[in-house]
Design a protein around this motif. Structure first.
Motif, PDB file in Angstrom:
ATOM      1  N   GLY A  35       0.826  -1.205   0.000  1.00 17.40           N
ATOM      2  CA  GLY A  35       0.000   0.000   0.000  1.00 17.40           C
ATOM      3  C   GLY A  35       0.857   1.250   0.000  1.00 17.40           C
ATOM      4  O   GLY A  35       1.976   1.258   0.509  1.00 17.40           O
ATOM      5  N   SER A 110      -7.352   5.416  -8.662  1.00 17.63           N
ATOM      6  CA  SER A 110      -7.095   6.556  -9.530  1.00 17.63           C
ATOM      7  C   SER A 110      -6.651   7.762  -8.715  1.00 17.63           C
ATOM      8  O   SER A 110      -6.568   7.706  -7.501  1.00 17.63           O
ATOM      9  CB  SER A 110      -8.316   6.882 -10.378  1.00 17.63           C
ATOM     10  N   PHE A 128      -9.147  15.747  -3.751  1.00 16.85           N
ATOM     11  CA  PHE A 128      -9.934  15.173  -2.677  1.00 16.85           C
ATOM     12  C   PHE A 128     -10.029  13.680  -2.936  1.00 16.85           C
ATOM     13  O   PHE A 128     -10.863  13.227  -3.706  1.00 16.85           O
ATOM     14  CB  PHE A 128     -11.323  15.817  -2.666  1.00 16.85           C
ATOM     15  N   GLU A 243      -4.834   5.271 -12.090  1.00 13.90           N
ATOM     16  CA  GLU A 243      -3.413   5.267 -11.727  1.00 13.90           C
ATOM     17  C   GLU A 243      -2.759   4.059 -12.410  1.00 13.90           C
ATOM     18  O   GLU A 243      -2.966   2.921 -12.004  1.00 13.90           O
ATOM     19  CB  GLU A 243      -3.273   5.187 -10.207  1.00 13.90           C
ATOM     20  N   GLY A 275     -10.902  -2.600 -10.119  1.00 11.90           N
ATOM     21  CA  GLY A 275     -11.107  -1.284  -9.542  1.00 11.90           C
ATOM     22  C   GLY A 275     -10.978  -0.178 -10.561  1.00 11.90           C
ATOM     23  O   GLY A 275     -11.057  -0.398 -11.775  1.00 11.90           O
ATOM     24  N   GLU A 276     -10.765   0.999 -10.054  1.00 10.67           N
ATOM     25  CA  GLU A 276     -10.753   2.178 -10.909  1.00 10.67           C
ATOM     26  C   GLU A 276      -9.559   2.226 -11.851  1.00 10.67           C
ATOM     27  O   GLU A 276      -9.526   3.015 -12.773  1.00 10.67           O
ATOM     28  CB  GLU A 276     -10.775   3.449 -10.043  1.00 10.67           C
TER      29      GLU A 276
HETATM   30  C1  LIG Z   1     -14.591  11.718  -1.366  1.00 11.52           C
HETATM   31  C2  LIG Z   1     -15.046  10.547  -2.173  1.00 11.52           C
HETATM   32  C3  LIG Z   1     -16.402  10.184  -2.159  1.00 11.52           C
HETATM   33  C4  LIG Z   1     -16.847   9.100  -2.907  1.00 11.52           C
HETATM   34  N1  LIG Z   1     -18.168   8.773  -2.853  1.00 11.52           N
HETATM   35  C5  LIG Z   1     -18.611   7.695  -3.538  1.00 11.52           C
HETATM   36  C6  LIG Z   1     -19.980   7.278  -3.461  1.00 11.52           C
HETATM   37  O1  LIG Z   1     -20.813   7.905  -2.802  1.00 11.52           O
HETATM   38  N2  LIG Z   1     -20.364   6.167  -4.142  1.00 11.52           N
HETATM   39  C7  LIG Z   1     -19.470   5.419  -4.867  1.00 11.52           C
HETATM   40  O2  LIG Z   1     -19.863   4.408  -5.439  1.00 11.52           O
HETATM   41  N3  LIG Z   1     -18.164   5.802  -4.964  1.00 11.52           N
HETATM   42  C8  LIG Z   1     -17.708   6.908  -4.326  1.00 11.52           C
HETATM   43  N4  LIG Z   1     -16.389   7.275  -4.428  1.00 11.52           N
HETATM   44  C9  LIG Z   1     -15.499   6.484  -5.290  1.00 11.52           C
HETATM   45  C10 LIG Z   1     -14.886   5.273  -4.588  1.00 11.52           C
HETATM   46  O3  LIG Z   1     -14.265   5.668  -3.412  1.00 11.52           O
HETATM   47  C11 LIG Z   1     -13.901   4.594  -5.502  1.00 11.52           C
HETATM   48  O4  LIG Z   1     -14.614   4.109  -6.608  1.00 11.52           O
HETATM   49  C12 LIG Z   1     -13.141   3.418  -4.873  1.00 11.52           C
HETATM   50  O5  LIG Z   1     -12.431   3.822  -3.754  1.00 11.52           O
HETATM   51  C13 LIG Z   1     -12.178   2.828  -5.878  1.00 11.52           C
HETATM   52  O6  LIG Z   1     -11.497   1.719  -5.329  1.00 11.52           O
HETATM   53  P1  LIG Z   1     -10.071   1.314  -5.847  1.00 11.52           P
HETATM   54  O7  LIG Z   1      -9.613   0.209  -4.986  1.00 11.52           O
HETATM   55  O8  LIG Z   1     -10.098   1.104  -7.298  1.00 11.52           O
HETATM   56  O9  LIG Z   1      -9.182   2.585  -5.591  1.00 11.52           O
HETATM   57  P2  LIG Z   1      -8.717   3.196  -4.200  1.00 11.52           P
HETATM   58  O10 LIG Z   1      -9.735   2.964  -3.141  1.00 11.52           O
HETATM   59  O11 LIG Z   1      -8.302   4.574  -4.489  1.00 11.52           O
HETATM   60  O12 LIG Z   1      -7.448   2.328  -3.839  1.00 11.52           O
HETATM   61  C14 LIG Z   1      -6.259   2.380  -4.560  1.00 11.52           C
HETATM   62  C15 LIG Z   1      -5.105   2.395  -3.590  1.00 11.52           C
HETATM   63  O13 LIG Z   1      -3.923   2.058  -4.283  1.00 11.52           O
HETATM   64  C16 LIG Z   1      -2.862   2.870  -3.825  1.00 11.52           C
HETATM   65  N5  LIG Z   1      -1.793   2.877  -4.824  1.00 11.52           N
HETATM   66  C17 LIG Z   1      -1.742   3.533  -5.992  1.00 11.52           C
HETATM   67  N6  LIG Z   1      -0.574   3.270  -6.619  1.00 11.52           N
HETATM   68  C18 LIG Z   1       0.115   2.409  -5.835  1.00 11.52           C
HETATM   69  C19 LIG Z   1       1.389   1.763  -5.931  1.00 11.52           C
HETATM   70  N7  LIG Z   1       2.191   1.939  -6.974  1.00 11.52           N
HETATM   71  N8  LIG Z   1       1.789   0.961  -4.907  1.00 11.52           N
HETATM   72  C20 LIG Z   1       0.985   0.757  -3.827  1.00 11.52           C
HETATM   73  N9  LIG Z   1      -0.238   1.334  -3.700  1.00 11.52           N
HETATM   74  C21 LIG Z   1      -0.650   2.158  -4.693  1.00 11.52           C
HETATM   75  C22 LIG Z   1      -3.523   4.183  -3.589  1.00 11.52           C
HETATM   76  O14 LIG Z   1      -2.779   4.991  -2.719  1.00 11.52           O
HETATM   77  C23 LIG Z   1      -4.857   3.747  -2.964  1.00 11.52           C
HETATM   78  O15 LIG Z   1      -4.737   3.608  -1.576  1.00 11.52           O
HETATM   79  C24 LIG Z   1     -15.923   8.366  -3.702  1.00 11.52           C
HETATM   80  C25 LIG Z   1     -14.577   8.731  -3.724  1.00 11.52           C
HETATM   81  C26 LIG Z   1     -14.128   9.809  -2.972  1.00 11.52           C
HETATM   82  C27 LIG Z   1     -12.677  10.189  -3.026  1.00 11.52           C
END
Ligand SMILES: Cc1cc2nc3c(=O)[nH]c(=O)nc-3n(C[C@H](O)[C@H](O)[C@H](O)COP(=O)(O)OP(=O)(O)OC[C@H]3O[C@@H](n4cnc5c(N)ncnc54)[C@H](O)[C@@H]3O)c2cc1C
Ligand code: SF4
Ligand code: FES
Lengths: 800, 101
Positions: A35, A110, A128, A243, A275-276
């Motif tokens: 992470g 992302s 944010f 990302e 994921g994203e």
């Molecule tokens: C303020 C806010 C409100 C939201 N509200 C909603 C909502 O109401 N409804 C909804 O459906 N969605 C909402 N979202 C969107 C939702 O949070 C995202 O869709 C979700 O978190 C995506 O998950 P993920 O695992 O793809 O990415 P993330 O949760 O962003 O996880 C990715 C992780 O990977 C880490 N990372 C990146 N590169 C590296 C690397 N090279 N090595 C190690 N780690 C790395 C990042 O630091 C991060 O911690 C919201 C987002 C935000 C910011």
């Protein structure tokens, strides 16, 4: 040897996938998670609530460090992966760690997209996305007045509302004609804007930002039409970008996101993405529901289950700003072949619009009343034909009666859209695991754990499953409120509530004067939050703490004078004897904590006895630091290694008369024989040759808990400092009436340890403690003896 | 019935009880947050707890010993517990508080 599975990205999609894998086959992989952020997995969605001060950071942690330990997952945190060698299957982190894998999941999420304009790099320009971003914004909101949010989408509006709640003057700058233009049509977008304006937000519509102004820090914005605006801070919220930096250094195919097939595989063997950061069929999603669906498919694939191919997701959006209920799902553009039906209720200010193509609902927008969101979403997902409805009946087919009655819903009706949990799954969990509260359902099924909008429907299902009985959800601190301790305390700070009456009023307690459970609790939280502003409310204290004496079963009281460290002398004993005789005290007894108690004293005699004793109260009546038990130690005992009595006396002197969530007991033994049972004390010391072992969280009460070794220190001063830091940490985070054992269990021993052993944090806590209790640590008996009014009011009985 | 003087209203602390003994009778007098005054027998029907030392909320007092909830208007113990205590009429005249015994 187990296969090695490495997850890059400790975020929502990745960790959910791991949970799904553990659910299916917990022993299959040796798992490592890399992470970049310094926190364990948390619910990113709830950052909006943290910014609006509706929740605390600790409340949004979904998987604390213990979870990783319990599941034997190695967590390499705060150390991003910077290099990936897909030939030799090796990953390198920033700090130089090398991790090899058999299977690798990329879930790097992302980033907030930052407009490439001049000045975008200036301090004061933020995105944010993370806890750190949120905390930065909260901090800035204390220092600065004006904020501009660029982007009137979901995130931008939630950020704007949060900053407004912090007292800032907030303007939202938006390029389009109406807000949230991808999710709302013009009408709903304008209704939303009007509602937000009423709440105090300002808007600049159809404005393109050309430049961010400022030398050392942002001072304003310049727009393409030549106008400008002043500001102290800019939140960029114009979109997100996958990302993919790491993936791009390899042969993995990357388009907008990392390209995956229907089984979340990339073009490189044994590398997957969810994921994203992932792109499926040309789509990159920015909401959680699709990510969780992807996680399930990938978990099936990785555990050798027959996986249904992922076929893309229907998404929905709702806004987490109170007073602006909106819901949007599916396709909401009237392009060819898509027609719409709409209804606007100008009295209740509600609006709905349904988009139809070839007899199927393809999209919906609801504003003002979103209770039907789930129903439409289900129609959408199932591609139900609507042939039998006339346009008008389609709009109203889910009239009030129908939508409210969960008992009629089929089992495959989706209740929690974020997590894709249907009614059947929830019903099964309730029945099989005897669940009785919404929180339980969330814990076992995850329904309600993401955006939380479906909690009321889960409540309905729960009520239906339990035979229609309304369940008293045991979430609130007592029967007067549904709010938890953390929610109440957060509001106390956010709204600056400084009296119980204000708390009861502002937080809408059902009982405006509370009950014996919440009154002392609120009084305590206020004392901790506002040591200077809040005047202790005697009428909210339990009789023992109001009268500084323990009430006995016959309505009389006990008097227990302080003898620091359990050490006394002939003068004290003579005084106690004299008083006991003079006032006919029915019982004199050595107490469980090495003190002498006088029992059966009449209330009217209390102040007189105190005056004649001329000793301090031992505080045995209070939720507070109690007397310290000690053994004779090195002074007399042949095994003693340390001056246990001396240290006990110092501890007692330093911290006596400090209020804590529940009683706080201490013991100091001078060798491991532990004659004062240091192992069942909240703070227990065992002297050893080279110093002092400190044990914390032992309780000898209703539930016996053994204390856990925190550390061994060399000097008495360190013992005393760690004790003070623990007291303050417990005061700041404890639930009223929660002993230290359950407190530590709730917060996590590792967390408590990290805080107490960090010298900086320790000093901060100590300083906070001293400041908080300054002027509040007098001997209460003396205060009563000298205060005629109190004596008259509280310690007399009228006779006629 | 006799009109017994309890004292000045100002001498009663809001939401805290005061015990008055009239002959054999123990009476708990309470000043509510809206300054109305209530009086009930100071002996809890459960195990004789001194109700004057209880927590006062609205028109109820909670016994300090085992938390029985008692209505200050009629002395009725609230569900799920049972029982009642005698309630006394009170009079406030020109800042002086009386109980009718
Ligand atoms: C303020 C806010 C409100 C939201 N509200 C909603 C909502 O109401 N409804 C909804 O459906 N969605 C909402 N979202 C969107 C939702 O949070 C995202 O869709 C979700 O978190 C995506 O998950 P993920 O695992 O793809 O990415 P993330 O949760 O962003 O996880 C990715 C992780 O990977 C880490 N990372 C990146 N590169 C590296 C690397 N090279 N090595 C190690 N780690 C790395 C990042 O630091 C991060 O911690 C919201 C987002 C935000 C910011
Ligand atoms: S704990 Fe050790 S030093 Fe203290 S009295 Fe017992 S045996 Fe002696
Ligand atoms: S004596 Fe009053 S509740 Fe038990």
């Amino acid at each position: 040897m187990k296969e090695k599975l490495v997850l890059i990205g400790n975020g929502m999609a990745g960790v959910r996938t791991i949970e799904e894998i553990l659910d299916r086959d917990p022993d299959r992989y040796q798992i490592t998670i890399i992470g970049e952020e310094k926190y364990p997995n948390y619910n990113r969605i709830m950052l909006s609530n943290v910014l609006q001060k509706k929740m605390t950071v600790s409340e949004i942690i979904t998987n604390p460090l213990e979870w990783y330990e319990e599941n034997q997952i190695e967590l390499i945190n705060h150390d991003p992966a910077v290099h990936m060698d897909t030939t030799n299957k090796k990953i390198t982190t920033q700090s130089g760690k090398e991790i090899s894998y058999d299977k690798c999941i990329l879930a790097t999420g992302s980033r907030a997209f930052i407009l490439p304009v001049d000045g975008a790099q200036l301090p004061g320009v933020v995105g944010f996305r993370t806890i750190d971003d949120t905390e930065n914004m909260l901090e800035a909101s204390q220092k600065y007045q004006k904020a501009v949010v660029i982007g009137g989408g979901l995130l931008g509006l939630e950020a704007a509302k949060g900053l407004l709640d912090q007292g800032m003057d907030v303007t939202v700058v938006h390029l389009e004609k109406w807000l949230m233009e991808t999710q709302l049509d013009e009408k709903a977008g304008k209704m939303l804007q009007a509602d937000l304006e009423k709440q105090g937000l300002k808007f600049l519509m159809e404005k393109a930002t050309q430049k961010i102004l400022g030398d050392n820090r942002v001072t304003g914005l310049a727009f393409s039409d030549g106008t400008t605006i002043e500001t102290d801070m800019v939140v960029m919220s114009i979109g997100i970008r996958s990302e993919t930096t790491l993936a791009r250094t390899t042969t993995i195919e990357v388009n907008r996101g990392i390209v995956v097939d229907d089984f979340m595989k990339t073009n490189v063997p044994d590398v997957f993405a969810v994921g994203e950061c992932a792109e499926h069929n040309g789509n990159v999603y920015g909401l959680v529901a699709p990510l969780f669906e992807q996680g399930k498919v990938l978990a099936d694939v990785l555990t050798g289950k027959e996986a249904k191919p992922y076929q893309g997701s229907t998404t929905f959006t709702s806004l987490k700003v109170s007073g602006c209920d909106l819901y949007s799902a599916g396709n909401i553009r009237e392009t060819e072949g898509i027609n719409s039906i709409e209804a606007f209720d100008g009295i209740n200010y509600t609006y709905k619009k349904i988009f139809v193509r070839e007899n199927q609902v393809v999209g919906v927008v609801l504003y003002g009343d979103t209770s039907e969101g789930n129903r439409y979403y289900n129609i959408l997902k199932k591609n139900e034909s609507i042939e039998e409805y006339t346009p008008v009946s389609l709009l109203h087919m889910v009239g009030e009666e129908a939508s409210a009655d969960v008992s009629e819903w089929p089992d495959d009706e989706v209740i929690c859209g974020c997590n894709g949990i249907d009614k059947g799954t929830i019903m099964t969990a309730i029945n099989e695991k005897d669940l009785t509260s919404v929180a339980d359902v969330t814990k076992h099924t995850k329904a309600g754990g993401s955006c939380g909008k479906c909690k009321s429907v889960i409540g309905d299902v729960l009520a239906y499953a339990l035979g229609g009985e309304v369940v008293s959800a045991p979430t609130g601190i007592c029967g007067c409120t549904d709010l938890t301790r953390d929610q109440i305390v957060t509001q106390i700070y956010a709204k600056k509530l400084t009296s119980s009456d204000e708390v009861y009023r502002e937080l809408n307690f059902t009982n405006p004067e509370g009950c014996p459970k919440c009154r002392p609790a609120i009084n305590f939280y206020l004392n901790v939050a506002w040591p200077k502003e809040h005047e202790d409310e005697k009428e909210s204290r339990y009789v023992n703490e109001r009268l500084y004496a323990n009430i006995q079963n016959d309505g009389t009281f006990s008097v227990i004078p302080r003898m620091r460290g359990g050490k006394t002398n002939p003068q004290q004993l003579l005084l106690i004897a004299k008083v006991a005789e003079k006032y006919d005290v029915p019982m004199v007894k050595v107490t469980g904590s090495q003190r002498i108690g006088l029992y059966g004293v009449k209330k009217e005699d209390l102040p007189k006895i105190w005056e004649e004793l001329d000793m301090k109260a031992a505080g045995a009546y209070a939720k507070a630091v109690r007397s310290v038990k000690t053994c004779v130690g090195a002074n007399f005992c042949r095994f003693g290694t340390q001056d246990s009595m001396g240290l006990g006396i110092k501890l007692e002197q330093r911290y006596e008369f400090i209020d804590t969530p529940h009683k706080f007991k201490m013991g100091v033994s001078a060798c491991p024989r532990s004659c004062v049972e240091s192992g069942v004390k909240d703070f227990g010391i065992i002297g050893v040759e080279n110093g002092f072992q400190i044990y914390i969280g032992g309780n000898g009460g209703t539930e016996v808990k053994e204390a856990v070794l925190l550390t061994t220190v060399e000097t008495e001063q360190e013992v005393i400092d760690i004790c003070g830091a623990m007291l303050q940490y417990y005061r700041e985070t404890g639930i009223y009436a929660e002993r230290t054992a359950p407190w530590i269990e709730r917060i996590g021993f590792e967390v408590v340890k990290e805080v107490l052993l960090n010298p900086e944090k320790r000093q901060e806590l100590l300083a906070a403690l001293d400041q908080a209790v300054e002027g509040r640590r007098g001997n209460p008996w003396d205060e009563v003896v000298e205060d005629n009014k109190t004596r008259q009011e509280l310690y007399t009985v009228g006779r006629a | 019935m006799e009109k017994i003087l309890v004292g000045q209203l100002a001498e009663l602390a809001p939401r805290m009880g005061k015990e008055i003994i009239v002959g054999e009778q123990k009476i708990a007098v309470f000043r509510l947050s809206d300054n109305r005054v209530k009086a009930i027998e100071n002996v809890c029907p459960h195990k004789q707890g001194p109700l004057a030392e209880g927590t006062v909320s609205g028109e109820y007092v909670f016994c300090p010993l085992h938390d029985y909830k008692i209505n200050l208007n009629d002395g009725q113990v609230q569900e799920p517990d049972e029982g009642c205590v005698r309630a006394y009429e009170t009079i406030v005249e020109e800042d002086l508080v009386y109980v009718m015994v």
